[in-house]
Design a protein around this motif. Structure first.
Motif: not given
Length: 211
Positions: A81, A102, A104-105, A118-120
């Protein structure tokens, strides 16, 4: 204090223009600028201009192929992350070289434009976010006024790896609370060998692990 190398600003400019991830061998000159044939004044003026362009396009930290590869090796098999992902340049670069990872941001501010990644969440409250499922966290240049970054690091699970880029306490990144958490709840593992920066900018990439 001058670094023991200087950057080829022409090639770095070209990388920005062409939206290409540069290699260290292309932009790092293994000679201090004081020992080169460059005019120090002219170099510093141009470096300031190029840095402004780089920050707008890519972020504060100089990202290279070698840095991404070193990060990927250190964070192998982790769910990653990135906190404070900004426009997502680091995330995009990482995913292009390692599409199966994997990654995520997370950010606590809306950006007018972002790279494809990928935007969380781009309006997150770090203090209320659940970090328990992540084995590694990346933080680059945390803002001086980011009051919940210390709380975020304190919330990371035991054993979580932290890659942090920025200046030390009293510099232009991070809060006192963040550095307190870093000093009491993390131990330092190593400085990444592919940290690269502009003259008079003292940030490096550091690897930590949560107690």
């Amino acid at each position: 204090m001058f670094k023991k190398y200087h950057l080829d600003l022409t090639k770095l400019n070209s990388a920005i223009d062409n939206k290409q991830l540069p290699s260290i061998v292309d932009i790092k000159v293994e000679t201090p600028v004081m020992d080169s044939k460059l005019s120090l004044y002219s170099y510093l003026i141009e470096a300031s201009r190029v840095r402004d362009r780089y920050i707008e396009a890519c972020g504060f930290s100089i990202i290279t192929k070698e840095l991404i590869d070193e990060m990927a090796t250190l964070l192998k098999d982790c769910r990653i992350l990135e906190i404070g992902c900004g426009n997502g340049y680091l995330a995009l670069s990482f995913k292009q070289r390692y599409p199966d990872v994997t990654y995520e941001t997370l950010d606590n501010d809306k950006w007018e434009w972002v790279h494809r990644h990928i935007t969380l969440d781009h309006t997150a409250n770090y203090g209320e976010f659940d970090f328990s499922k992540y084995g590694a966290v990346i933080v680059s240049w945390p803002d001086l006024d980011c009051e919940d970054i210390g709380e975020a690091l304190a919330s990371l699970p035991t054993g979580c790896l932290l890659l942090l880029c920025g200046e030390s306490r009293g510099g232009c990144t991070g809060t006192h609370e963040m550095f307190d958490v870093l000093a009491t709840q993390f131990y330092h593992i190593e400085t990444l060998t592919n940290s690269l920066g502009f003259l008079n900018i003292h940030d490096t990439w550091e690897l930590y692990r949560k107690h």
